[in-house]
Design an enzyme around this catalytic site. Structure first.
Site, PDB file in Angstrom:
ATOM      1  N   CYS A   1      30.121  37.820  34.121  1.00 61.62           N
ATOM      2  CA  CYS A   1      30.549  37.688  35.513  1.00 61.62           C
ATOM      3  C   CYS A   1      29.455  36.928  36.248  1.00 61.62           C
ATOM      4  CB  CYS A   1      30.775  39.061  36.141  1.00 61.62           C
ATOM      5  SG  CYS A   1      31.197  38.971  37.896  1.00 61.62           S
TER       6      CYS A   1
ATOM      7  N   CYS B   1      35.402  33.568  41.631  1.00 59.39           N
ATOM      8  CA  CYS B   1      35.100  33.914  40.244  1.00 59.39           C
ATOM      9  C   CYS B   1      33.998  32.966  39.783  1.00 59.39           C
ATOM     10  CB  CYS B   1      36.343  33.766  39.375  1.00 59.39           C
ATOM     11  SG  CYS B   1      36.023  34.003  37.616  1.00 59.39           S
TER      12      CYS B   1
END
Length: 327
Positions: free
Chosen positions: A79, A231
């Site tokens: 992430c 993202c």
């Protein structure tokens, strides 16, 4: 009493749990239960996109290990936005400004950057490895071993797609209309993250609009989350796809600017012959602190969790920064 940090990168928000402070770390089952409970938005409770777990590294070198548990309890390989917040946490805990963090696939370089704006701390993080091969996803029934700027009629009648894993799997398309950026993205993202024959493990779907040379707007339907404000791995993979598909519009000697619904990040593309990689630069903002009795973490009872704002003005500074962005 256990304290978690509520943080965000481009308003992609997380709860950060430092397990190195525990005598007995939580099991994966307990961490999944914690993520599913804490990340739900309920009443005044803000929820989050995932839980970031900091552990001791399994080998010498990195300052710590990061595990990412999505809001639905699934485990992500990486992430990018989350790694920035973990980098800041470890930087402040250990007093270092450049180091590595262990992730599921590799040790990644991170470092403190100049503030994005007054009172908006920023970090850069390495996004790698970059893969195009089918095994990195996986995908099937698309009659391709590699998806690069090509039509996939079973998915859409006119859009072109590129598939890149960094290591999270991303399906990327450059679009021109706001309808594609929202409605088409939502329909395709939902379809490919339900049971389907093409991406059996699901896939992050990123649609991008080209705004200018070295400038994009990226919207993501994230596996395990749904529509997200940003993202990090998706914006990084899309930057890399942009440089390959439209080299006339990308100067890789300069930073790329990537706008998203949660703000803006920068990326740098490093074209190393043996192992190219992407550098993601953006905010690492601490919003609140969460306190929970330690015994509640292991028992799965989170009703006693309390949220306390961090009185530094960071969130106001970040929102002011976003309000002044040109796009």
């Amino acid at each position: 009493m256990t304290e978690l940090v509520h943080a965000h990168g481009s308003h992609n928000s997380f709860y950060l749990l430092d397990q190195t402070l525990f005598e007995t770390p939580l099991s994966q089952k307990q961490l999944i239960q914690l993520a599913q409970k804490l990340c739900q938005k309920k009443g005044d409770w803000p929820g989050a996109d995932g839980l970031l777990v900091v552990d001791e590294s399994t080998h010498a070198g990195p300052l710590g290990k990061m595990t990412v548990v999505n809001a639905d309890g699934s485990i992500a390989s990486m992430c990018g936005n989350g790694l920035r917040t973990v980098a800041r946490y470890l930087s402040e805990r250990e007093g270092q400004t450049a180091f590595t963090v262990e992730t599921a696939e590799s040790d990644l370089k991170v470092r403190r950057e100049a503030d994005f704006a007054p009172g908006v701390p920023a970090f850069s993080v390495e996004i790698s490895p970059i893969r195009f091969n089918k095994k990195a996803f996986p995908f099937d029934h698309l009659e391709k071993e590699r998806i690069f700027d090509t039509k996939l009629p079973v998915l859409h009648d006119y859009l072109h797609f590129t598939a890149i894993a960094v290591p999270n799997p991303h399906l990327i398309s450059f679009v021109e209309t706001d309808e594609d950026l929202t409605d088409t993205l939502g329909q395709l993202g939902q379809r490919l993250n339900a049971e389907n024959p093409y991406f059996p493990d699901g896939v992050n779907v990123n649609f991008a609009k080209i705004l200018d040379k070295n400038i994009l707007f990226v919207q993501t339907y994230e596996r395990g989350v749904g529509f997200t404000n940003a993202c990090g791995t998706g914006m990084s993979a899309t930057s890399y796809a942009f440089s390959m598909i439209h080299p006339e519009l990308v100067d890789v000697s300069k930073e790329l600017t990537i706008y998203n619904p949660g703000g803006m990040v920068k990326t740098r593309i490093h074209q190393d012959k043996e192992q190219p990689w992407i550098e993601l630069i953006g905010n690492a903002t601490f919003i609140d602190k969460v306190t929970i009795p330690e015994e509640c973490l292991s028992s799965g009872h989170f009703d006693l969790a309390q949220l306390r704002p961090i009185e530094t003005g960071e969130e106001k500074n970040y929102n002011r920064f976003v309000a002044n962005l040109p796009h």
